[in-house]
Design a protein around this motif. Structure first.
Motif, PDB file in Angstrom:
ATOM      1  N   ILE A   1      45.156  29.241  55.424  1.00  0.00           N
ATOM      2  CA  ILE A   1      46.461  28.624  55.667  1.00  0.00           C
ATOM      3  C   ILE A   1      47.144  28.555  54.319  1.00  0.00           C
ATOM      4  CG2 ILE A   1      47.621  26.488  56.344  1.00  0.00           C
ATOM      5  CD1 ILE A   1      45.443  26.099  58.441  1.00  0.00           C
ATOM      6  N   HIS A   2      48.275  29.229  54.158  1.00  0.00           N
ATOM      7  CA  HIS A   2      48.774  29.507  52.817  1.00  0.00           C
ATOM      8  C   HIS A   2      50.295  29.461  52.742  1.00  0.00           C
ATOM      9  CE1 HIS A   2      50.363  33.510  53.827  1.00  0.00           C
ATOM     10  NE2 HIS A   2      49.348  33.584  54.665  1.00  0.00           N
ATOM     11  N   LEU A   3      50.772  29.598  51.508  1.00  0.00           N
ATOM     12  CA  LEU A   3      52.202  29.694  51.232  1.00  0.00           C
ATOM     13  C   LEU A   3      52.431  30.860  50.268  1.00  0.00           C
ATOM     14  CD1 LEU A   3      55.032  28.556  51.683  1.00  0.00           C
ATOM     15  CD2 LEU A   3      54.586  26.867  49.906  1.00  0.00           C
ATOM     16  N   MET A   4      51.950  32.046  50.649  1.00  0.00           N
ATOM     17  CA  MET A   4      52.065  33.208  49.776  1.00  0.00           C
ATOM     18  C   MET A   4      53.286  34.065  50.058  1.00  0.00           C
ATOM     19  SD  MET A   4      48.194  34.660  49.232  1.00  0.00           S
ATOM     20  CE  MET A   4      47.941  35.095  50.966  1.00  0.00           C
ATOM     21  N   ASP A   5      53.880  33.919  51.233  1.00  0.00           N
ATOM     22  CA  ASP A   5      54.981  34.803  51.604  1.00  0.00           C
ATOM     23  C   ASP A   5      56.193  34.548  50.718  1.00  0.00           C
ATOM     24  OD1 ASP A   5      53.791  36.156  53.937  1.00  0.00           O
ATOM     25  OD2 ASP A   5      53.737  34.136  54.759  1.00  0.00           O
ATOM     26  N   PRO A   6      56.900  35.608  50.313  1.00  0.00           N
ATOM     27  CA  PRO A   6      58.022  35.464  49.379  1.00  0.00           C
ATOM     28  C   PRO A   6      59.119  34.563  49.944  1.00  0.00           C
ATOM     29  CG  PRO A   6      57.952  37.689  50.307  1.00  0.00           C
ATOM     30  CD  PRO A   6      56.680  37.025  50.695  1.00  0.00           C
ATOM     31  N   PRO A   7      59.538  33.544  49.190  1.00  0.00           N
ATOM     32  CA  PRO A   7      60.513  32.579  49.719  1.00  0.00           C
ATOM     33  C   PRO A   7      61.882  33.179  49.989  1.00  0.00           C
ATOM     34  CG  PRO A   7      60.049  32.154  47.407  1.00  0.00           C
ATOM     35  CD  PRO A   7      59.055  33.170  47.852  1.00  0.00           C
ATOM     36  N   ASN A   8      62.218  34.294  49.331  1.00  0.00           N
ATOM     37  CA  ASN A   8      63.524  34.899  49.614  1.00  0.00           C
ATOM     38  C   ASN A   8      63.574  35.485  51.023  1.00  0.00           C
ATOM     39  OD1 ASN A   8      61.627  36.855  48.620  1.00  0.00           O
ATOM     40  ND2 ASN A   8      63.294  38.336  48.464  1.00  0.00           N
TER      41      ASN A   8
ATOM     42  N   ARG B   1      39.936  30.457  37.997  1.00  0.00           N
ATOM     43  CA  ARG B   1      41.226  30.606  38.689  1.00  0.00           C
ATOM     44  C   ARG B   1      41.037  30.427  40.187  1.00  0.00           C
ATOM     45  NH1 ARG B   1      45.702  31.923  36.191  1.00  0.00           N
ATOM     46  NH2 ARG B   1      45.666  32.675  34.047  1.00  0.00           N
ATOM     47  N   GLY B   2      40.007  31.021  40.749  1.00  0.00           N
ATOM     48  CA  GLY B   2      39.682  30.792  42.144  1.00  0.00           C
ATOM     49  C   GLY B   2      40.345  31.750  43.115  1.00  0.00           C
ATOM     50  N   THR B   3      39.956  31.614  44.362  1.00  0.00           N
ATOM     51  CA  THR B   3      40.380  32.549  45.406  1.00  0.00           C
ATOM     52  C   THR B   3      41.883  32.515  45.646  1.00  0.00           C
ATOM     53  OG1 THR B   3      38.238  32.313  46.503  1.00  0.00           O
ATOM     54  CG2 THR B   3      40.039  33.196  47.811  1.00  0.00           C
ATOM     55  N   ALA B   4      42.471  31.342  45.748  1.00  0.00           N
ATOM     56  CA  ALA B   4      43.894  31.257  46.090  1.00  0.00           C
ATOM     57  C   ALA B   4      44.768  31.857  45.000  1.00  0.00           C
ATOM     58  CB  ALA B   4      44.290  29.808  46.350  1.00  0.00           C
ATOM     59  N   ASP B   5      44.484  31.511  43.752  1.00  0.00           N
ATOM     60  CA  ASP B   5      45.284  32.035  42.644  1.00  0.00           C
ATOM     61  C   ASP B   5      45.220  33.552  42.599  1.00  0.00           C
ATOM     62  OD1 ASP B   5      46.486  31.337  39.670  1.00  0.00           O
ATOM     63  OD2 ASP B   5      45.147  33.074  39.625  1.00  0.00           O
ATOM     64  N   LEU B   6      44.036  34.120  42.683  1.00  0.00           N
ATOM     65  CA  LEU B   6      43.883  35.573  42.549  1.00  0.00           C
ATOM     66  C   LEU B   6      44.390  36.304  43.793  1.00  0.00           C
ATOM     67  CD1 LEU B   6      40.395  35.608  40.809  1.00  0.00           C
ATOM     68  CD2 LEU B   6      42.641  35.993  39.756  1.00  0.00           C
ATOM     69  N   THR B   7      44.178  35.718  44.966  1.00  0.00           N
ATOM     70  CA  THR B   7      44.693  36.348  46.182  1.00  0.00           C
ATOM     71  C   THR B   7      46.216  36.365  46.179  1.00  0.00           C
ATOM     72  OG1 THR B   7      42.756  35.596  47.417  1.00  0.00           O
ATOM     73  CG2 THR B   7      44.657  36.293  48.701  1.00  0.00           C
ATOM     74  N   SER B   8      46.818  35.266  45.770  1.00  0.00           N
ATOM     75  CA  SER B   8      48.280  35.205  45.707  1.00  0.00           C
ATOM     76  C   SER B   8      48.825  36.225  44.720  1.00  0.00           C
ATOM     77  CB  SER B   8      48.730  33.795  45.310  1.00  0.00           C
ATOM     78  OG  SER B   8      48.304  32.846  46.258  1.00  0.00           O
ATOM     79  N   PHE B   9      48.141  36.385  43.599  1.00  0.00           N
ATOM     80  CA  PHE B   9      48.559  37.358  42.583  1.00  0.00           C
ATOM     81  C   PHE B   9      48.444  38.779  43.126  1.00  0.00           C
ATOM     82  CE2 PHE B   9      47.863  39.641  38.469  1.00  0.00           C
ATOM     83  CZ  PHE B   9      49.067  39.295  37.862  1.00  0.00           C
ATOM     84  N   ALA B  10      47.353  39.077  43.843  1.00  0.00           N
ATOM     85  CA  ALA B  10      47.200  40.401  44.451  1.00  0.00           C
ATOM     86  C   ALA B  10      48.227  40.629  45.551  1.00  0.00           C
ATOM     87  CB  ALA B  10      45.783  40.548  45.005  1.00  0.00           C
ATOM     88  N   TYR B  11      48.539  39.581  46.302  1.00  0.00           N
ATOM     89  CA  TYR B  11      49.502  39.664  47.405  1.00  0.00           C
ATOM     90  C   TYR B  11      50.892  40.042  46.900  1.00  0.00           C
ATOM     91  CZ  TYR B  11      51.449  38.202  51.958  1.00  0.00           C
ATOM     92  OH  TYR B  11      52.043  38.163  53.190  1.00  0.00           O
TER      93      TYR B  11
ATOM     94  N   LEU C   1      39.987  26.151  50.540  1.00  0.00           N
ATOM     95  CA  LEU C   1      40.720  24.907  50.325  1.00  0.00           C
ATOM     96  C   LEU C   1      41.750  24.999  49.210  1.00  0.00           C
ATOM     97  CD1 LEU C   1      37.759  22.393  50.667  1.00  0.00           C
ATOM     98  CD2 LEU C   1      39.654  22.691  52.265  1.00  0.00           C
ATOM     99  N   ASP C   2      41.518  25.869  48.226  1.00  0.00           N
ATOM    100  CA  ASP C   2      42.465  25.907  47.106  1.00  0.00           C
ATOM    101  C   ASP C   2      43.821  26.455  47.502  1.00  0.00           C
ATOM    102  OD1 ASP C   2      40.849  28.178  47.398  1.00  0.00           O
ATOM    103  OD2 ASP C   2      41.119  28.837  45.339  1.00  0.00           O
ATOM    104  N   PHE C   3      43.927  27.131  48.649  1.00  0.00           N
ATOM    105  CA  PHE C   3      45.250  27.526  49.138  1.00  0.00           C
ATOM    106  C   PHE C   3      46.085  26.291  49.476  1.00  0.00           C
ATOM    107  CE2 PHE C   3      43.168  31.619  49.819  1.00  0.00           C
ATOM    108  CZ  PHE C   3      44.163  32.495  49.452  1.00  0.00           C
TER     109      PHE C   3
END
Length: 423
Positions: free
Chosen positions: A384-391, A21-31, A121-123
């Motif tokens: 550099i990411h796109l984790m913040d809630p879009p609403n 799954r990698g860092t981005a997937d798991l970090t986003s899920f925790a976020y 990079l996976d972010f």
């Protein structure tokens, strides 16, 4: 080339590393508020098409990330060692967007360590038509005999000791596919080196920064002698102190007199520190604003702007989710960036690029009251990411999609270029 890397790996069209799954997937899920148990369930129920042994190794690799996200760093790094003993090669899961045959194949050369060791990079690639493989360079161990073929290689370590740096430089020069992010520039990112290299540039405010030891600081406290190299117009105070090797504000403090410095050392057990002259960048409204600007092939992009009442600004402690006014200001900053901030600091950006010849890096920065670019740090491994809630942050969707598209375009340009032009 030394014996350890005397032979470069063969390139295989059929080799498939364990899929993680990698860092981005798991970090986003925790976020999103999920705890460790939920992370482990996500890892254990992964649908990646791994054979049995590869599946076990992939779960170990991902569990090491989950432990670090749960602030269990030592346990996570120990488990990472176990995973890397099983395989130095991994493929980050997630089907590329678009037709798989059109996916760009990117290999990232990375190193063991915590979540801040390598460019995450996976972010970016998780949003792109890019297949990401990770090749770990393990100390005193040769590269594997075979690795997946790829269109481009990205040297993703954010820092390196002298032996690792020498190895990276040799591999960068000899790599058989187009390469990005020349590791030769990594030493220029050190806080004291960067501060010295930017000193005297009219468009940049570069506070004095030095590496020092506990012994030197204690001698300063005992005798009042100057701290070697830390010459500022106002003396050593106020200054920022942090342990060398720390990230994201860990151990960072502002001290304004010898008593505060002594108190800091009483409760910090590190031996080596960075001292940085404190440059007050408070705005007329009493707030502090810090921006992360990413550079892709020297083109600047505003990736976030945090606004806080405290001088130590981090996006997560700036209460951006609680303040519609702050979010509106950040949205305006993103909308106006190309014709405002980027244009005002064009000369400063050019000076940075002369010293930091990376294809992809970022800076954390602010604007001083007199209009200069205040550079806090430069980093080849910042998130550099796109984790913040879009609403709450709808304006980030188009902005970050623009960043991701520019990143993919750079990869495709580099992959299409002859190797000699890419080096």
């Amino acid at each position: 080339m030394p014996l350890i890397d005397q032979t470069l790996p063969a390139l295989s069209d059929t080799l498939v590393p364990p899929i993680v799954r990698g860092t981005a997937d798991l970090t986003s899920f925790a976020y999103q508020g999920n705890d460790h148990d939920a992370l482990m369930q996500r890892i254990e129920t992964s649908t990646a098409p791994n054979p049995a042994l590869a599946r076990q190794a992939a779960q170990t690799y991902d569990a090491a990330i989950a432990l670090q996200l749960g602030f269990r760093r030592a346990e996570g790094l120990n488990l990472q060692d176990t995973a890397l003993d099983a395989s130095p090669l991994w493929r980050v899961g997630g089907a590329p967007q678009g037709a798989p045959r059109d996916a760009l194949r990117l290999l990232a050369l990375v190193g063991p360590g915590d979540l801040m060791t390598n460019t995450p990079l996976d972010f970016l690639t998780n949003h792109l038509n890019v297949r990401l493989d990770l090749l770990y360079l393990l100390p005193d161990r040769p590269l594997p005999a075979s690795i997946p073929d790829h269109d481009a290689a990205f040297f993703a370590l954010g820092e390196a000791d002298p032996a690792t740096l020498a190895r990276l430089r040799r591999l960068f020069a000899a790599w058989p596919r187009p390469v990005l992010n020349d590791p030769s520039f990594l030493p220029a990112l050190e806080r004291d080196t960067l501060s010295r290299s930017l000193a005297g540039i009219a468009s940049i405010a570069s506070p004095t920064a030095v590496a020092t030891s506990r012994a030197a600081l204690q001698a300063h406290l005992d005798t009042g002698c100057p701290i070697q190299g830390f010459d500022t117009p106002t003396g050593p105070y106020p200054c920022l102190i942090r342990p060398i090797g720390s990230h994201a504000g860990a151990g960072l403090s502002r001290v304004t007199n010898p008593a505060e410095l002594a108190n800091y050392l009483r409760f910090c057990f590190d031996r080596q520190f960075f001292l940085t002259a404190f440059h007050d960048y408070q705005g007329a409204d009493g707030l502090y604003r810090k921006s992360r600007v990413g550079f892709i092939d020297r083109q600047p992009f505003l990736c976030h702007m945090a606004i806080s009442q405290h001088w130590m600004v981090h996006y997560l402690n700036a209460d951006m989710t609680e303040s519609a006014a702050k979010r509106a200001e950040e949205a305006a900053a993103m909308a106006e960036f190309d014709h405002g901030f980027a244009r005002r600091h064009q000369a400063a950006f050019a000076a940075l690029h002369e010293r930091l010849g990376f294809d992809f890096y970022s800076i954390d920065c602010a604007e001083t009251p007199d209009g200069r670019l205040l550079v806090f740090e430069a980093d080849a491994a910042a998130i550099i990411h796109l984790m913040d809630p879009p609403n709450l942050f709808p304006y980030k969707q188009p902005q970050m999609r623009k960043v991701f598209a520019a990143f993919e375009a750079m990869l495709r340009r580099r992959a299409a270029a002859p190797r000699a032009a890419a080096a």
